[in-house]
Design an enzyme around this catalytic site. Structure first.
Site, PDB file in Angstrom:
ATOM      1  N   GLU A  67       0.825  -1.217   0.000  1.00 47.28           N
ATOM      2  CA  GLU A  67       0.000   0.000   0.000  1.00 47.28           C
ATOM      3  C   GLU A  67       0.858   1.265   0.000  1.00 47.28           C
ATOM      4  O   GLU A  67       0.734   2.103   0.890  1.00 47.28           O
ATOM      5  CB  GLU A  67      -0.900   0.016   1.248  1.00 47.28           C
ATOM      6  CG  GLU A  67      -1.791  -1.202   1.392  1.00 47.28           C
ATOM      7  CD  GLU A  67      -2.510  -1.269   2.730  1.00 47.28           C
ATOM      8  OE1 GLU A  67      -3.548  -1.921   2.807  1.00 47.28           O
ATOM      9  OE2 GLU A  67      -2.013  -0.672   3.711  1.00 47.28           O
ATOM     10  N   PRO A  68       1.705   1.434  -0.987  1.00 53.47           N
ATOM     11  CA  PRO A  68       2.571   2.621  -0.986  1.00 53.47           C
ATOM     12  C   PRO A  68       1.801   3.879  -1.358  1.00 53.47           C
ATOM     13  O   PRO A  68       0.920   3.846  -2.214  1.00 53.47           O
ATOM     14  CB  PRO A  68       3.580   2.293  -2.090  1.00 53.47           C
ATOM     15  CG  PRO A  68       2.780   1.472  -3.052  1.00 53.47           C
ATOM     16  CD  PRO A  68       1.853   0.633  -2.194  1.00 53.47           C
ATOM     17  N   ARG A 119       3.223   7.764  -0.306  1.00 53.25           N
ATOM     18  CA  ARG A 119       4.189   8.854  -0.487  1.00 53.25           C
ATOM     19  C   ARG A 119       5.369   8.477  -1.374  1.00 53.25           C
ATOM     20  O   ARG A 119       5.878   9.320  -2.109  1.00 53.25           O
ATOM     21  CB  ARG A 119       4.660   9.377   0.867  1.00 53.25           C
ATOM     22  CG  ARG A 119       5.840   8.684   1.484  1.00 53.25           C
ATOM     23  CD  ARG A 119       6.202   9.257   2.828  1.00 53.25           C
ATOM     24  NE  ARG A 119       5.166   9.019   3.811  1.00 53.25           N
ATOM     25  CZ  ARG A 119       4.713   9.937   4.663  1.00 53.25           C
ATOM     26  NH1 ARG A 119       5.214  11.153   4.662  1.00 53.25           N
ATOM     27  NH2 ARG A 119       3.770   9.639   5.526  1.00 53.25           N
ATOM     28  N   TYR A 125       3.558  18.141  11.550  1.00 50.80           N
ATOM     29  CA  TYR A 125       4.569  17.158  11.956  1.00 50.80           C
ATOM     30  C   TYR A 125       5.962  17.760  12.112  1.00 50.80           C
ATOM     31  O   TYR A 125       6.909  17.024  12.363  1.00 50.80           O
ATOM     32  CB  TYR A 125       4.709  16.035  10.914  1.00 50.80           C
ATOM     33  CG  TYR A 125       3.437  15.396  10.414  1.00 50.80           C
ATOM     34  CD1 TYR A 125       2.588  14.703  11.279  1.00 50.80           C
ATOM     35  CD2 TYR A 125       3.119  15.439   9.064  1.00 50.80           C
ATOM     36  CE1 TYR A 125       1.439  14.082  10.791  1.00 50.80           C
ATOM     37  CE2 TYR A 125       1.976  14.815   8.576  1.00 50.80           C
ATOM     38  CZ  TYR A 125       1.143  14.143   9.446  1.00 50.80           C
ATOM     39  OH  TYR A 125       0.023  13.536   8.957  1.00 50.80           O
ATOM     40  N   CYS A 171      -3.140  33.508   9.777  1.00 53.10           N
ATOM     41  CA  CYS A 171      -3.000  34.108  11.101  1.00 53.10           C
ATOM     42  C   CYS A 171      -2.716  33.062  12.166  1.00 53.10           C
ATOM     43  O   CYS A 171      -3.547  32.800  13.035  1.00 53.10           O
ATOM     44  CB  CYS A 171      -4.244  34.928  11.414  1.00 53.10           C
ATOM     45  SG  CYS A 171      -4.496  36.191  10.163  1.00 53.10           S
ATOM     46  N   TYR A 223       0.386  13.962   0.622  1.00 57.70           N
ATOM     47  CA  TYR A 223      -0.147  14.617   1.828  1.00 57.70           C
ATOM     48  C   TYR A 223      -0.054  16.143   1.729  1.00 57.70           C
ATOM     49  O   TYR A 223       0.138  16.826   2.717  1.00 57.70           O
ATOM     50  CB  TYR A 223       0.539  14.064   3.088  1.00 57.70           C
ATOM     51  CG  TYR A 223       0.430  12.555   3.161  1.00 57.70           C
ATOM     52  CD1 TYR A 223      -0.777  11.956   3.500  1.00 57.70           C
ATOM     53  CD2 TYR A 223       1.513  11.744   2.827  1.00 57.70           C
ATOM     54  CE1 TYR A 223      -0.889  10.566   3.521  1.00 57.70           C
ATOM     55  CE2 TYR A 223       1.393  10.354   2.842  1.00 57.70           C
ATOM     56  CZ  TYR A 223       0.190   9.778   3.193  1.00 57.70           C
ATOM     57  OH  TYR A 223       0.072   8.407   3.198  1.00 57.70           O
TER      58      TYR A 223
HETATM   59  C1  LIG Z   1      -1.217   5.927   5.275  1.00 63.11           C
HETATM   60  C2  LIG Z   1      -1.271   4.480   4.999  1.00 63.11           C
HETATM   61  C3  LIG Z   1      -0.563   3.944   3.921  1.00 63.11           C
HETATM   62  C4  LIG Z   1       0.356   4.773   3.043  1.00 63.11           C
HETATM   63  O1  LIG Z   1       1.438   5.287   3.725  1.00 63.11           O
HETATM   64  P1  LIG Z   1       2.620   6.008   2.882  1.00 63.11           P
HETATM   65  O2  LIG Z   1       3.566   6.529   3.871  1.00 63.11           O
HETATM   66  O3  LIG Z   1       1.976   7.098   2.102  1.00 63.11           O
HETATM   67  O4  LIG Z   1       3.209   4.972   1.988  1.00 63.11           O
HETATM   68  C5  LIG Z   1      -0.722   2.604   3.647  1.00 63.11           C
HETATM   69  N1  LIG Z   1      -1.505   1.807   4.416  1.00 63.11           N
HETATM   70  C6  LIG Z   1      -2.204   2.289   5.470  1.00 63.11           C
HETATM   71  C7  LIG Z   1      -3.059   1.366   6.253  1.00 63.11           C
HETATM   72  C8  LIG Z   1      -2.098   3.629   5.793  1.00 63.11           C
HETATM   73  O5  LIG Z   1      -2.763   4.103   6.854  1.00 63.11           O
END
Ligand SMILES: *Cc1c(COP(=O)(O)O)cnc(C)c1O
Length: 423
Positions: free
Chosen positions: A273-274, A276, A316, A352, A381
């Site tokens: 699940e990439p 970023r 962050y 502000c 993001y």
């Molecule tokens: C946010 C998230 C991602 C993606 O994270 P990246 O840092 O953008 O790769 C993948 N899986 C889950 C469950 C997330 O919450």
């Protein structure tokens, strides 16, 4: 591969000068490189190719339909965390049978939407959620595909707000509960345990946490099969590193090297699940300098891009490289040390709040009213977390492909701001 490069004293995105885009579409402006997006997707896919992975791009990192369409054409699948994201994925023309649905608070409506879209699996985060999925599946007369999200208690050494796989986070469940819920799934005709899910946090700049997670996945899958499950998916989440500063993120092949052996042994399909790592360095945020001022012994550069556009520095304390689009001093390799010909400055927006600051004490060349600044690594993001705070319309988004730019989101108007309001 670099999508954004200085040539002839100015910043280019692929073959287009960023200055020309800013003149045409106004600022603040988001500029994305199609080639970079595709390059990063393919790098990950190719690194894991021997297992024919399903790469579920994390829609929450950047959900613009223009980007989703490009990734869909490339064969990417999608990871969604809300009904809204599932809707976007459908609108982008994706095959929802390869979509995974995560998140700790799925509502019955979202569960129904997922089941009706015949998604690959829900990543389940708790027992009440599992019960809700079972109940909705029963009402629809179907069996719901699920993976239980294991909290592997691995410290991925990320920011406190983005670590998710450590005991005490709101995410997932420990191994005891995981095993108890797996037994519950086995006894329920409306649930089917397709796999195991883990997501450790992000960005993770070392490969060890992934190796530990993959190893744990093998143990768990072996145990599940012994118990009678037909589980054949391992989903290791996202969080792969992104080089915000220089080249600190390991290449995809290094993650693959530590993950592949364990998944091969588990004889499972692999899902990732990439977010970023695919879109982060494919985008920049361009702002125009409104004023500069010196006050209290400090130099301030006030630009028209602000924390409502990019909240990461305020939220962050994130580092983003910032440099003029047409600089008087060539861009450095190292943005964090003293730079000859430069002077420290705070780069701030018009909002502000003192937190509306992209960088503090950053070495930057002289800039003047009207100059353009690029904030790099803003593809992930950025827009996804943007808001209209201070009633600021969001800027346009353009996708560059070679020497062509396509507007993929127009600049918002004042009427867009009040559109949904009823008085
Ligand atoms: C946010 C998230 C991602 C993606 O994270 P990246 O840092 O953008 O790769 C993948 N899986 C889950 C469950 C997330 O919450």
């Amino acid at each position: 591969m670099e999508a954004f490069e200085y040539r002839d004293g100015q910043l280019f995105c692929e073959n287009l000068p960023v200055e020309r885009l800013a003149a045409e579409y106004g600022t603040p402006l988001w500029v994305y490189s199609r080639a970079k997006l595709v390059h990063e997707y393919r790098a990950l896919r190719d690194a894991f190719a021997e297992l024919d992975p399903v790469i579920c791009y994390s829609v929450k990192s950047n959900s613009n339909l223009g980007l989703l369409r490009v990734l869909n054409e490339e064969g990417s699948s999608f990871d969604v965390v809300s009904g809204g994201e599932l809707y976007r994925v459908q609108q982008a023309g994706a095959d929802t049978s390869r979509v995974v649905f995560a998140g700790v608070g799925k509502t019955d409506d979202e569960i129904r939407f997922g089941l009706e879209s015949k998604i690959l699996m829900f990543n389940v985060e708790s027992e009440p959620e599992l019960d809700a999925i079972s109940a909705v599946a029963r009402s629809l007369g179907v069996s719901a595909p699920v993976a239980l999200r294991l909290n592997p208690d691995i410290d991925a050494k990320t920011h406190a707000k983005t670590t998710t796989g450590k005991k005490g986070n709101k995410f997932g469940m420990d191994i005891e509960r995981h095993n108890a819920l797996a037994a519950k799934v086995l006894a329920d005709p409306h649930l089917e345990l397709r796999g195991i899910h883990m997501h450790l946090g992000s960005p993770i700049l070392t490969t060890d946490p992934y190796e530990a997670a993959a190893q744990k996945a093998l143990d768990v899958v072996t145990e599940l099969r012994r118990a009678g499950h037909k589980t054949n998916w391992v989903n290791l989440g996202g969080g792969f590193g992104l080089s915000y500063r220089g080249e600190e993120a390991p290449p995809a092949a290094e993650y693959a090297k530590v993950i592949l052996p364990w998944i091969r042994k588990a004889e499972c399909r692999l899902a990732l699940e990439p977010g970023r790592s695919i879109c982060g360095n494919a985008g920049i945020l361009v702002g125009r300098v409104i004023y500069t001022k010196r006050e209290g012994g400090k130099r301030f550069i006030i630009q028209d891009a602000a924390m409502n556009d990019l909240v990461r520095p305020a939220m962050y304390g994130s580092f983003h490289r910032i440099w003029p689009v047409q600089p008087r001093v060539p861009a450095p390799r190292d943005y964090e040390s003293e730079i000859p010909g430069c002077e420290p400055a705070d780069v701030v927006g018009p909002i502000c709040e003192s937190g509306d600051c992209f960088a503090q004490g950053r070495w930057l060349p002289e800039v003047a009213r009207g100059d353009l600044l690029s904030t790099f690594s803003a593809g992930a993001y950025g827009t996804a977390m943007s808001s209209n705070y201070n009633s600021r319309p969001r800027g346009a988004e353009v996708l560059v492909d070679g020497d062509r730019a396509t507007l993929i989101r127009r600049r918002e108007t004042y009427d867009d701001l009040i559109g949904p309001e009823r008085v």
